[in-house]
Design a protein around this motif. Structure first.
Motif, PDB file in Angstrom:
ATOM      1  N   LEU A   1      -5.975   1.682  -4.464  1.00  8.79           N
ATOM      2  CA  LEU A   1      -4.902   2.236  -5.276  1.00  8.79           C
ATOM      3  C   LEU A   1      -4.216   1.084  -6.010  1.00  8.79           C
ATOM      4  O   LEU A   1      -3.907   0.059  -5.399  1.00  8.79           O
ATOM      5  N   VAL A   2      -3.962   1.269  -7.301  1.00 12.34           N
ATOM      6  CA  VAL A   2      -3.233   0.274  -8.086  1.00 12.34           C
ATOM      7  C   VAL A   2      -1.886   0.883  -8.476  1.00 12.34           C
ATOM      8  O   VAL A   2      -1.842   1.908  -9.162  1.00 12.34           O
ATOM      9  N   VAL A   3      -0.812   0.264  -8.011  1.00  9.05           N
ATOM     10  CA  VAL A   3       0.540   0.721  -8.342  1.00  9.05           C
ATOM     11  C   VAL A   3       1.112  -0.248  -9.373  1.00  9.05           C
ATOM     12  O   VAL A   3       1.299  -1.433  -9.090  1.00  9.05           O
ATOM     13  N   SER A   4       1.377   0.266 -10.572  1.00  9.83           N
ATOM     14  CA  SER A   4       1.792  -0.577 -11.696  1.00  9.83           C
ATOM     15  C   SER A   4       3.166  -0.142 -12.186  1.00  9.83           C
ATOM     16  O   SER A   4       3.426   1.040 -12.380  1.00  9.83           O
ATOM     17  N   GLU A   5       4.033  -1.138 -12.410  1.00  4.67           N
ATOM     18  CA  GLU A   5       5.393  -0.875 -12.902  1.00  4.67           C
ATOM     19  C   GLU A   5       5.380  -0.483 -14.384  1.00  4.67           C
ATOM     20  O   GLU A   5       4.587  -1.006 -15.170  1.00  4.67           O
ATOM     21  N   ALA A   6       6.253   0.444 -14.757  1.00  6.96           N
ATOM     22  CA  ALA A   6       6.248   1.013 -16.111  1.00  6.96           C
ATOM     23  C   ALA A   6       6.483  -0.036 -17.196  1.00  6.96           C
ATOM     24  O   ALA A   6       6.023   0.131 -18.334  1.00  6.96           O
ATOM     25  N   GLY A   7       7.190  -1.117 -16.878  1.00  2.37           N
ATOM     26  CA  GLY A   7       7.496  -2.128 -17.886  1.00  2.37           C
ATOM     27  C   GLY A   7       6.482  -3.240 -17.996  1.00  2.37           C
ATOM     28  O   GLY A   7       6.722  -4.223 -18.709  1.00  2.37           O
ATOM     29  N   ASN A   8       5.339  -3.115 -17.339  1.00  2.00           N
ATOM     30  CA  ASN A   8       4.353  -4.192 -17.327  1.00  2.00           C
ATOM     31  C   ASN A   8       3.738  -4.443 -18.704  1.00  2.00           C
ATOM     32  O   ASN A   8       3.642  -3.550 -19.551  1.00  2.00           O
TER      33      ASN A   8
ATOM     34  N   CYS B   1      -5.495  -2.435 -15.342  1.00  3.14           N
ATOM     35  CA  CYS B   1      -5.496  -1.242 -14.492  1.00  3.14           C
ATOM     36  C   CYS B   1      -6.620  -0.295 -14.894  1.00  3.14           C
ATOM     37  O   CYS B   1      -7.328   0.255 -14.039  1.00  3.14           O
ATOM     38  N   ARG B   2      -6.791  -0.123 -16.194  1.00  9.87           N
ATOM     39  CA  ARG B   2      -7.863   0.762 -16.677  1.00  9.87           C
ATOM     40  C   ARG B   2      -9.235   0.207 -16.312  1.00  9.87           C
ATOM     41  O   ARG B   2     -10.143   0.951 -15.924  1.00  9.87           O
ATOM     42  N   LEU B   3      -9.393  -1.111 -16.433  1.00 11.19           N
ATOM     43  CA  LEU B   3     -10.684  -1.725 -16.134  1.00 11.19           C
ATOM     44  C   LEU B   3     -11.022  -1.699 -14.651  1.00 11.19           C
ATOM     45  O   LEU B   3     -12.189  -1.812 -14.274  1.00 11.19           O
ATOM     46  N   SER B   4     -10.007  -1.572 -13.803  1.00  5.11           N
ATOM     47  CA  SER B   4     -10.274  -1.533 -12.362  1.00  5.11           C
ATOM     48  C   SER B   4     -11.058  -0.287 -11.964  1.00  5.11           C
ATOM     49  O   SER B   4     -11.721  -0.267 -10.926  1.00  5.11           O
ATOM     50  N   ARG B   5     -10.960   0.774 -12.797  1.00  7.98           N
ATOM     51  CA  ARG B   5     -11.599   2.067 -12.519  1.00  7.98           C
ATOM     52  C   ARG B   5     -11.098   2.681 -11.216  1.00  7.98           C
ATOM     53  O   ARG B   5     -11.742   3.543 -10.630  1.00  7.98           O
ATOM     54  N   SER B   6      -9.948   2.229 -10.776  1.00 12.07           N
ATOM     55  CA  SER B   6      -9.329   2.784  -9.570  1.00 12.07           C
ATOM     56  C   SER B   6      -8.232   3.763  -9.977  1.00 12.07           C
ATOM     57  O   SER B   6      -7.834   3.843 -11.135  1.00 12.07           O
ATOM     58  N   ARG B   7      -7.727   4.497  -8.999  1.00 12.76           N
ATOM     59  CA  ARG B   7      -6.595   5.384  -9.260  1.00 12.76           C
ATOM     60  C   ARG B   7      -5.350   4.530  -9.486  1.00 12.76           C
ATOM     61  O   ARG B   7      -5.087   3.596  -8.729  1.00 12.76           O
ATOM     62  N   VAL B   8      -4.613   4.840 -10.535  1.00 15.63           N
ATOM     63  CA  VAL B   8      -3.431   4.073 -10.903  1.00 15.63           C
ATOM     64  C   VAL B   8      -2.204   4.974 -10.863  1.00 15.63           C
ATOM     65  O   VAL B   8      -2.214   6.083 -11.407  1.00 15.63           O
ATOM     66  N   VAL B   9      -1.156   4.505 -10.210  1.00 15.97           N
ATOM     67  CA  VAL B   9       0.139   5.184 -10.217  1.00 15.97           C
ATOM     68  C   VAL B   9       1.131   4.274 -10.920  1.00 15.97           C
ATOM     69  O   VAL B   9       1.306   3.113 -10.524  1.00 15.97           O
ATOM     70  N   VAL B  10       1.756   4.797 -11.971  1.00 23.39           N
ATOM     71  CA  VAL B  10       2.769   4.034 -12.707  1.00 23.39           C
ATOM     72  C   VAL B  10       4.147   4.455 -12.198  1.00 23.39           C
ATOM     73  O   VAL B  10       4.494   5.631 -12.227  1.00 23.39           O
ATOM     74  N   THR B  11       4.909   3.491 -11.725  1.00 24.40           N
ATOM     75  CA  THR B  11       6.224   3.774 -11.157  1.00 24.40           C
ATOM     76  C   THR B  11       7.333   3.380 -12.135  1.00 24.40           C
ATOM     77  O   THR B  11       7.153   2.476 -12.950  1.00 24.40           O
TER      78      THR B  11
END
Length: 386
Positions: free
Chosen positions: A120-127, A135-145
């Motif tokens: 799981l990749v958890v990415s902050e909205a302001g990144n 995150c897209r290239l990881s091909r994993s599920r991404v949650v933007v917080t």
């Protein structure tokens, strides 16, 4: 009569729509003297990009090693200079391992895509956009917080079905200029058995008493569960990027990081310039404090004029103006009064939050500040009349 296909029609239509919305981008070639303008738009936070010590180091390295690294790091692109820079970065930032890339963008792509694989990749909205792409290239599920929301991060981690997870955040956010709650984020990753990846692009050379970065300032430099990415093109006045982390992290990137494996190594001249910059920062630890002081002065100046801004954690000072047309006009007003200001519009910022992005430098003088105040005064007056 059959109509001839026009494969470029959709691009012209999209360009026209962007221009109508005030979102057309234009390249402007500046002169060596920055067109005579005071620079508040670049990321040259320590004023080292034109420092003779960096220039001489780059010239000497180019004469010794040539103009390019000649190949990928795994073939011919790793030189003794690269190894020296990696060791120097480790010593300066108190990291176990370091790996140099040809840009900070590619360092983020490698770190997030490789370490976030099958997690799981958890990415902050302001990144930054480089993290979004990674995150897209990881091909994993991404949650933007939401921005700086530690509770949302911990909930995303706790609710996951994946065995592994990483949390990725900017340290200092590239437009708002505020600081991520790194200590709290790290505590959440420890509780939820996750890895924390921190982009130090706008904090290395600026945050902390000696400019060792936000992770170091938060007391997390020695934690094996923290990975740092950074750029050499901002405070360090050169070009390139790096990842700092445990030996297991560095080896994973060497083995699986596509933007490391398949990219040409950083040119020797840029490596040598970055080395010189780290030495200067080590020998002149007062420089980061100068940057932060100037940033606070710029923010105070804007606030006194009735302009919306934030309390800067580092060098970045946004002046929020709203519509993109207003921000474009404000940038022109600044240029007319001797100041080059960054102009950020969607998609770089949310709709309705177009802004001037001012960046402080350690070598801004009192005379510079007087000119800048005149420019911001004109912006404030312009905003009232629009």
């Amino acid at each position: 009569m059959e109509q001839t296909p026009d494969p470029l029609a959709r691009f012209r239509a999209a360009a026209a729509s962007r221009e109508a919305a005030g979102l057309k981008r234009t390249l402007r070639a500046r002169t060596p003297d920055d067109d005579g303008l005071i620079d508040l738009a670049s990321n040259d936070y320590l004023g080292l990009a034109r420092d003779e010590r960096l220039a001489e180091a780059a010239i000497a390295a180019t004469r010794t090693w040539g103009t390019g690294s000649t190949g990928s790091r795994l073939v011919t692109g790793s030189t003794a200079l690269h190894a020296r820079l990696e060791a120097r970065l480790c010593a300066f930032a108190e990291a176990e391992g370091s790996l140099v890339f040809s840009s900070g963008y590619l360092a983020n792509l490698a770190a997030v895509a490789a370490l976030g694989k099958d997690a799981l990749v958890v990415s902050e909205a302001g990144n930054h956009a480089s993290i979004v792409d990674a995150c897209r290239l990881s091909r994993s599920r991404v949650v933007v917080t939401p921005h700086r929301d530690v509770t949302a991060v911990e909930k995303a981690l706790a609710d996951r079905h994946e065995d592994h997870a990483i949390v990725v955040t900017d340290a200092v956010f590239s437009v708002d200029g505020d600081l991520a709650p790194l200590a709290e984020l790290y505590a959440a990753t420890v509780r939820q058995d996750a890895l924390l990846v921190v982009d130090e692009a706008h904090s290395i050379g600026v945050i902390g008493p000696r400019g060792q970065g936000a992770v170091h300032a938060a007391g997390l430099a020695a934690e094996p569960g923290v990975v740092r990415t950074l750029t050499l093109s901002k405070s360090l006045g050169s070009q390139g990027g790096a990842v700092l982390g445990a030996p297991e992290v560095i080896q994973t990137l060497i083995d699986t990081g596509r933007s490391f494996i398949f990219d040409t190594g950083l040119a020797p001249g840029s490596v040598a310039a970055a080395l010189a910059a780290v030495d200067i920062l080590h020998n002149q630890p007062e420089l980061p404090g100068y940057v932060r002081t100037r940033a606070r002065e710029l923010a105070s100046m804007a606030r006194e004029l009735g302009l919306e801004t934030n309390d800067p954690a580092g060098a970045v000072v946004p002046v929020v103006l709203g519509p993109p047309e207003t921000a474009l006009r404000a940038a022109l007003v600044c240029a007319e009064r001797g100041v080059r200001a960054g102009c950020f519009r969607p998609p770089s910022v949310p709709v309705g939050r177009s802004c001037l992005r001012l960046t402080a430098r350690a070598n801004l003088s009192s005379d510079d500040l007087a000119v800048i105040k005149g420019a911001l005064t004109a912006v404030a007056e312009m905003k009232v009349t629009m």
